[in-house]
Write a protein that holds these residues in place. Sequence first.
Motif, PDB file in Angstrom:
ATOM      1  N   LEU A  29       0.902  -1.211   0.002  1.00  0.00           N
ATOM      2  CA  LEU A  29       0.104   0.034  -0.079  1.00  0.00           C
ATOM      3  C   LEU A  29       0.850   1.321   0.100  1.00  0.00           C
ATOM      4  O   LEU A  29       0.343   2.499  -0.450  1.00  0.00           O
ATOM      5  N   VAL A 117      -8.193   0.076  -2.549  1.00  0.00           N
ATOM      6  CA  VAL A 117      -7.748   0.759  -1.188  1.00  0.00           C
ATOM      7  C   VAL A 117      -8.806   1.363  -0.592  1.00  0.00           C
ATOM      8  O   VAL A 117      -9.077   1.316   0.588  1.00  0.00           O
ATOM      9  N   ALA A 121     -10.519   0.985   3.255  1.00  0.00           N
ATOM     10  CA  ALA A 121     -10.596   2.000   4.181  1.00  0.00           C
ATOM     11  C   ALA A 121     -11.892   2.049   4.826  1.00  0.00           C
ATOM     12  O   ALA A 121     -12.087   2.111   6.147  1.00  0.00           O
ATOM     13  N   SER A 162      -4.512  -5.632   4.509  1.00  0.00           N
ATOM     14  CA  SER A 162      -5.724  -4.965   4.883  1.00  0.00           C
ATOM     15  C   SER A 162      -7.026  -5.399   4.262  1.00  0.00           C
ATOM     16  O   SER A 162      -8.013  -4.963   4.570  1.00  0.00           O
ATOM     17  N   LEU A 254      -5.114   4.023   5.300  1.00  0.00           N
ATOM     18  CA  LEU A 254      -5.671   3.495   3.842  1.00  0.00           C
ATOM     19  C   LEU A 254      -6.394   4.582   3.125  1.00  0.00           C
ATOM     20  O   LEU A 254      -6.279   4.595   1.880  1.00  0.00           O
TER      21      LEU A 254
END
Length: 263
Positions: A29, A117, A121, A162, A254
């Motif tokens: 990331l 991403v 988040a 994640s 994120l």
Amino acid sequence: MGVELLVLLLLLGAFVGTMAGLLGIGGGLIVVPALVFILPLADIDPSVSMQIALATSLATIIITSGSSALNHLKLGNVDMFVIKWLMPGVIVGGFVGANIAEWVPSQYLPKLFGIIVLALAIQMLVSIKAVKVRPMPSALVTILSGAGIGMISSLAGIGGGSLSVPFLNRHGVEMRKAVGSSSVCGCVIAISGMLGFIVHGYHSSALPPYSVGYVYLPALLAIAASSIFTTRLGAKLATNMPTGQLKKVFAVFLLCIAGTMLA
């Protein structure tokens, strides 16, 4: 590669190692968007820069997640039952994701990365307020979940933390063990995905020197050289930090990355 770029990659690796230990991520990331910016400075063809960023990111994850996993194993932060059932799926999914990335036009890959991403988040932000904890699903569902985690992670050039951290935490795995177990899975995802990018990269004529498929060795070695020393720091921080605070750090991190790639 000039001295300035080398120093920049070493600093990037140090930050990646810390975040790998702290958040259970392999560093993709951070590495992917950073390399998308850095690679053109090294005169690398923009038509393959995103593929190189994804592949090189996965290669660095093998080292950072491996080092982070060892530190978490020593600290007792790994759930071996989780590893047993997630592993088969993430191996298959990681290779499939690398194949899908080869089919997606280069200009759309950064946006696809940003969307993935951003979704991660939002998922983490929702999980911060969630109070209902579900039991771990059946072995088959866990394997299929692992395949989905592996495919999306490889497609985005990330280690899967994640995705796997919120998945495990939602199903009753304590946050620190979710982070530690994610480090182990991330290493396996990275190996599977990297092999897929190496196979496809051999067909490209735009690769820079010192590349193995889409993996750019100078960037890999520079990032790995510094990141391997800082994963221990991140693992210790994860052990001492309250679970709620750790989730908030993860979610904000994120959102920042998603905003950068979608801007």
